[in-house]
Design an enzyme around this catalytic site. Sequence first.
Site, short mmCIF file in Angstrom:
data_model
loop_
_atom_site.label_atom_id
_atom_site.label_comp_id
_atom_site.label_asym_id
_atom_site.label_seq_id
_atom_site.Cartn_x
_atom_site.Cartn_y
_atom_site.Cartn_z
N ASP A 67 0.81 -1.21 0.00
CA ASP A 67 0.00 0.00 0.00
C ASP A 67 0.85 1.27 0.00
O ASP A 67 2.07 1.22 0.20
CB ASP A 67 -0.95 0.00 1.21
CG ASP A 67 -0.29 -0.50 2.49
OD1 ASP A 67 0.95 -0.52 2.57
OD2 ASP A 67 -1.02 -0.87 3.42
N ASP A 136 -7.24 -2.32 14.42
CA ASP A 136 -8.64 -2.59 14.06
C ASP A 136 -8.77 -3.87 13.22
O ASP A 136 -9.81 -4.14 12.64
CB ASP A 136 -9.26 -1.39 13.32
CG ASP A 136 -8.58 -1.08 11.98
OD1 ASP A 136 -7.65 -1.83 11.58
OD2 ASP A 136 -8.97 -0.11 11.32
N HIS A 138 -7.08 -4.67 10.47
CA HIS A 138 -6.88 -4.56 9.01
C HIS A 138 -5.59 -5.24 8.55
O HIS A 138 -4.63 -5.35 9.31
CB HIS A 138 -6.91 -3.09 8.54
CG HIS A 138 -5.76 -2.24 8.95
ND1 HIS A 138 -5.89 -0.92 9.31
CD2 HIS A 138 -4.41 -2.49 9.06
CE1 HIS A 138 -4.71 -0.42 9.60
NE2 HIS A 138 -3.79 -1.35 9.46
#
Length: 263
Positions: A67, A136, A138
Amino acid sequence: MEVIITKNYDEMSKKAAQIIANQIQKKPDTVLGLATGSTPLGTYQELIRLNREEGLDFSKVTTFNLDEYLGLSPLHKESYNYFMWENLFKHININPENVYIPKGDVQDAEEFCRCYEEKIKEVGGIDLQLLGIGSDGHIAFNEPGSSLMSRTRVKTLDEQTIKDNARFFTKEEEVPRFAITMGVGTILEAKKILLIANGEKKADACAQFIEGPVTSQITASALQLHQHVTVVLDEGAASKLKRIKYYNWIRNNKHLVQKYLGR
Ligand code: F6R
């Protein structure tokens, strides 16, 4: 899913680097998927050491990063491109032409994402994908609610991720709201996956993705659908797992596992 619980960050990093090194030794033209963030820093340091001191050869390796923040140029100090060159690539004998990182300042992000997927296919797919995990749950920037079939695309970052990543910026408002990220579906196509996590702040996310249900609310839980996942945790990140005894038994009886399961 094989779960390996190590004593601390150092042991986690060395174990992960060893798994990556074994892969490169077995297949010198390995295609690696790579992550950024605090978690893999120790792994990258150990890979640099293995390259310098033990001749681990990256000259035929190809890499794809997961990413990149949208809106940051590759030269921006907080860009993932900058991070990768500073913390790994400039220290090893990788061919820069074999390094692929999403471009944060691209004009047509949708077209870029399509080409990124194409490029991964063209080189024969990712052999080993390294992942961290967000608090979270991810993987890459696949925030809660991401489709478990998702492909490389632009994703809006969650409040929690912005807060977590603000530590790298002068203030929270500077953290980009959008990122280009490989999708969960893209990640699941890697032949092997290696997820690393350390510290108690990752304990809930780790318990949920390893022992909870498969849900798009914890995108790492999609890894339960993959056939070859290794998870390397330190004791802090493993502290909320219920089946620690079972994972440790397997680790301590590797010879039997190898004999009966062949891995
Ligand atoms: C980064 C990435 C993210 C991180 C995750 C954990 O390329 O894909 O999913 O792995 O946010 O970040 P750290 O390691 O900083 O806790």
